[in-house]
Motif scaffolding. Structure first.
Motif, PDB file in Angstrom:
ATOM      1  N   VAL A 181      23.846 -37.752   0.919  1.00  0.00           N
ATOM      2  CA  VAL A 181      22.550 -37.370   0.352  1.00  0.00           C
ATOM      3  C   VAL A 181      21.487 -38.297   0.965  1.00  0.00           C
ATOM      4  O   VAL A 181      21.655 -39.517   0.970  1.00  0.00           O
ATOM      5  CB  VAL A 181      22.577 -37.512  -1.192  1.00  0.00           C
ATOM      6  CG1 VAL A 181      21.182 -37.286  -1.775  1.00  0.00           C
ATOM      7  CG2 VAL A 181      23.586 -36.545  -1.794  1.00  0.00           C
ATOM      8  N   VAL A 198      24.910 -42.178  -0.023  1.00  0.00           N
ATOM      9  CA  VAL A 198      23.449 -42.043  -0.044  1.00  0.00           C
ATOM     10  C   VAL A 198      22.885 -42.936   1.062  1.00  0.00           C
ATOM     11  O   VAL A 198      23.278 -44.105   1.183  1.00  0.00           O
ATOM     12  CB  VAL A 198      22.852 -42.455  -1.410  1.00  0.00           C
ATOM     13  CG1 VAL A 198      21.324 -42.471  -1.355  1.00  0.00           C
ATOM     14  CG2 VAL A 198      23.326 -41.515  -2.516  1.00  0.00           C
ATOM     15  N   ALA A 203      15.623 -38.664  -7.492  1.00  0.00           N
ATOM     16  CA  ALA A 203      15.839 -37.938  -6.229  1.00  0.00           C
ATOM     17  C   ALA A 203      17.342 -37.709  -6.008  1.00  0.00           C
ATOM     18  O   ALA A 203      17.765 -36.609  -5.632  1.00  0.00           O
ATOM     19  CB  ALA A 203      15.242 -38.720  -5.061  1.00  0.00           C
ATOM     20  N   VAL A 204      18.149 -38.734  -6.260  1.00  0.00           N
ATOM     21  CA  VAL A 204      19.604 -38.597  -6.067  1.00  0.00           C
ATOM     22  C   VAL A 204      20.166 -37.561  -7.048  1.00  0.00           C
ATOM     23  O   VAL A 204      21.007 -36.727  -6.685  1.00  0.00           O
ATOM     24  CB  VAL A 204      20.305 -39.974  -6.230  1.00  0.00           C
ATOM     25  CG1 VAL A 204      21.827 -39.822  -6.256  1.00  0.00           C
ATOM     26  CG2 VAL A 204      19.890 -40.918  -5.100  1.00  0.00           C
ATOM     27  N   LEU A 254      13.774 -42.952  -7.038  1.00  0.00           N
ATOM     28  CA  LEU A 254      14.965 -42.744  -6.215  1.00  0.00           C
ATOM     29  C   LEU A 254      16.153 -42.205  -7.027  1.00  0.00           C
ATOM     30  O   LEU A 254      16.890 -41.328  -6.557  1.00  0.00           O
ATOM     31  CB  LEU A 254      15.329 -44.078  -5.528  1.00  0.00           C
ATOM     32  CG  LEU A 254      16.499 -44.082  -4.583  1.00  0.00           C
ATOM     33  CD1 LEU A 254      16.348 -43.021  -3.506  1.00  0.00           C
ATOM     34  CD2 LEU A 254      16.648 -45.466  -3.941  1.00  0.00           C
ATOM     35  N   ILE A 278      16.939 -34.564   0.434  1.00  0.00           N
ATOM     36  CA  ILE A 278      16.072 -34.298  -0.719  1.00  0.00           C
ATOM     37  C   ILE A 278      14.632 -34.293  -0.210  1.00  0.00           C
ATOM     38  O   ILE A 278      14.144 -35.300   0.317  1.00  0.00           O
ATOM     39  CB  ILE A 278      16.225 -35.388  -1.815  1.00  0.00           C
ATOM     40  CG1 ILE A 278      17.702 -35.615  -2.166  1.00  0.00           C
ATOM     41  CG2 ILE A 278      15.401 -35.036  -3.046  1.00  0.00           C
ATOM     42  CD1 ILE A 278      18.432 -34.416  -2.705  1.00  0.00           C
ATOM     43  N   PRO A 315      17.625 -39.105   0.515  1.00  0.00           N
ATOM     44  CA  PRO A 315      16.371 -38.869  -0.217  1.00  0.00           C
ATOM     45  C   PRO A 315      15.173 -39.034   0.719  1.00  0.00           C
ATOM     46  O   PRO A 315      15.014 -40.075   1.350  1.00  0.00           O
ATOM     47  CB  PRO A 315      16.374 -39.951  -1.296  1.00  0.00           C
ATOM     48  CG  PRO A 315      17.780 -40.478  -1.331  1.00  0.00           C
ATOM     49  CD  PRO A 315      18.291 -40.324   0.064  1.00  0.00           C
ATOM     50  N   SER A 349      18.800 -28.577   2.263  1.00  0.00           N
ATOM     51  CA  SER A 349      17.806 -29.395   1.563  1.00  0.00           C
ATOM     52  C   SER A 349      17.649 -28.918   0.131  1.00  0.00           C
ATOM     53  O   SER A 349      17.849 -27.735  -0.168  1.00  0.00           O
ATOM     54  CB  SER A 349      16.469 -29.369   2.297  1.00  0.00           C
ATOM     55  OG  SER A 349      15.966 -28.065   2.316  1.00  0.00           O
ATOM     56  N   LEU A 375      19.182 -44.153   2.793  1.00  0.00           N
ATOM     57  CA  LEU A 375      17.717 -44.105   2.754  1.00  0.00           C
ATOM     58  C   LEU A 375      17.175 -44.129   4.183  1.00  0.00           C
ATOM     59  O   LEU A 375      17.500 -45.036   4.956  1.00  0.00           O
ATOM     60  CB  LEU A 375      17.150 -45.292   1.967  1.00  0.00           C
ATOM     61  CG  LEU A 375      17.669 -45.460   0.539  1.00  0.00           C
ATOM     62  CD1 LEU A 375      16.850 -46.522  -0.185  1.00  0.00           C
ATOM     63  CD2 LEU A 375      17.643 -44.152  -0.230  1.00  0.00           C
ATOM     64  N   GLN A 400      12.970 -32.063  -4.711  1.00  0.00           N
ATOM     65  CA  GLN A 400      12.669 -32.865  -5.897  1.00  0.00           C
ATOM     66  C   GLN A 400      11.265 -32.437  -6.303  1.00  0.00           C
ATOM     67  O   GLN A 400      10.314 -32.657  -5.549  1.00  0.00           O
ATOM     68  CB  GLN A 400      12.701 -34.351  -5.533  1.00  0.00           C
ATOM     69  CG  GLN A 400      12.520 -35.274  -6.714  1.00  0.00           C
ATOM     70  CD  GLN A 400      12.338 -36.739  -6.283  1.00  0.00           C
ATOM     71  OE1 GLN A 400      12.110 -37.048  -5.129  1.00  0.00           O
ATOM     72  NE2 GLN A 400      12.421 -37.630  -7.253  1.00  0.00           N
TER      73      GLN A 400
END
Ligand code: UTP
Length: 291
Positions: free
Chosen positions: A7, A127, A112-113, A109, A55, A9, A100, A129, A103
């Motif tokens: 994932v 995850v 978002a997750v 964050l 995201i 974000p 995709s 970033l 959010q």
């Protein structure tokens, strides 16, 4: 434990880059020859992650387009016999199974997750970033996945930090369990140097068990109205063992203007196709560097 999904974000406002990010996603800002988000997706793929969920939010369609096919551009490159560029453009859209999820409000964050909960289901996931670029002998998520798979537990990337960093990151209370591997006994978000348990900071790469979603759902918004992932990690530590790995390699925080500049210079100095040109430019501007 078999970790397949990542994932990423990428829905934040990117206020530290304004005005560049007024009408353009931060994740599409360029470091050398590619946007931040592409470094991140390539790192996930190099780690063996095959399914990637980005995201996004309003104004982020360029991120989705970047990984989609562009038949008009491909036809043009074909006609002009620009084979290398054509190959590269096609490679990007074939990197992985990318989807995709939106959010709808930028509520932090953790929030978002959580938007990826349906996509991930009840499996472990990584995850990443996209603000951070990692340059590691073994991709950073892979280093985490190896420990997560061995321990069957959530595992986070850790880095040594200084007094300034204790005001910026979550700092852990570590119990060493193996070379560069620690169990998290506790953690505090941005404690400052006086309250910091250690100099080990949680950075922007994580592997989570699906229970993190339950913890995020139980996490109230902070004073800014944002649901922070670190608050959810703290809850997770009370329910399950959580580990951290002091990863091996270099990291560049390209999430603000000076960090982006550092990333560009450091990566250019490492790359043969940029190094000489950069050193020449610096010399021509009166800088003399050790070579
Ligand atoms: P940051 O806080 O560094 O990103 O979040 P930001 O909010 O975009 O940037 P600034 O602080 O305003 O300059 C780290 C990552 O989490 C994503 C961001 O897109 C970034 O990649 N994020 C953050 C979300 O997806 N949603 C959020 O609500 C917040």
């Amino acid at each position: 434990m078999n970790i397949r999904k990542a994932v990423i974000p990428a829905a934040g406002f990117g206020t530290r880059f304004l005005p560049a990010t007024k009408a353009q996603p931060k994740e599409m800002l360029c470091v050398l020859d590619k946007p931040l988000i592409q470094y991140c997706v390539e790192e996930a793929v190099a780690s063996g992650l095959t399914h990637i969920c980005i995201i996004t939010g309003r104004g982020k369609s360029a991120v989705e387009d970047h990984f989609d096919r562009n038949p008009e551009l491909e036809a043009l490159l074909e006609e002009k016999k620009k084979d290398d560029l054509l190959k590269e453009v096609r490679r990007i859209s074939g990197l992985a199974e990318i989807c995709s999820v939106r959010q709808k409000e930028m509520l932090g964050l953790g929030h978002a997750v959580l938007a990826a909960a349906d996509y991930v289901g009840r499996e472990p996931f990584a995850v990443l970033l996209p603000d951070d670029i990692y340059d590691c002998p073994v991709p950073c998520p892979r280093q985490l996945m190896d420990v997560a798979e061995a321990k069957n537990a959530s595992t986070l990337a850790l880095g040594r930090t200084d007094a300034e960093g204790t005001k910026k990151y979550g700092i852990i209370k570590p119990r060493p369990v193996a070379d560069r591997v620690y169990q998290l006994l506790d953690m505090i978000e941005k404690p400052g140097p006086e309250r910091a348990f250690s100099d080990l900071a949680i950075l922007g790469r994580y592997v989570f068990t699906p229970e993190i979603f339950d913890m995020i759902r139980e996490t109230p918004p902070d004073h800014r109205g944002e649901i922070q992932i670190t608050d959810a990690i703290r809850k997770l530590v009370d329910h399950q063992d959580v580990y951290g790995v002091e990863y091996e390699g270099d990291r560049y925080d390209a999430g603000d203007k000076i960090g982006q500049l550092e990333a560009i210079l450091a990566l250019a100095l490492k790359r043969e196709d940029y190094r000489e040109a950069l050193l020449g430019l610096l010399k021509s501007h009166g800088f003399f560097l050790k070579e």
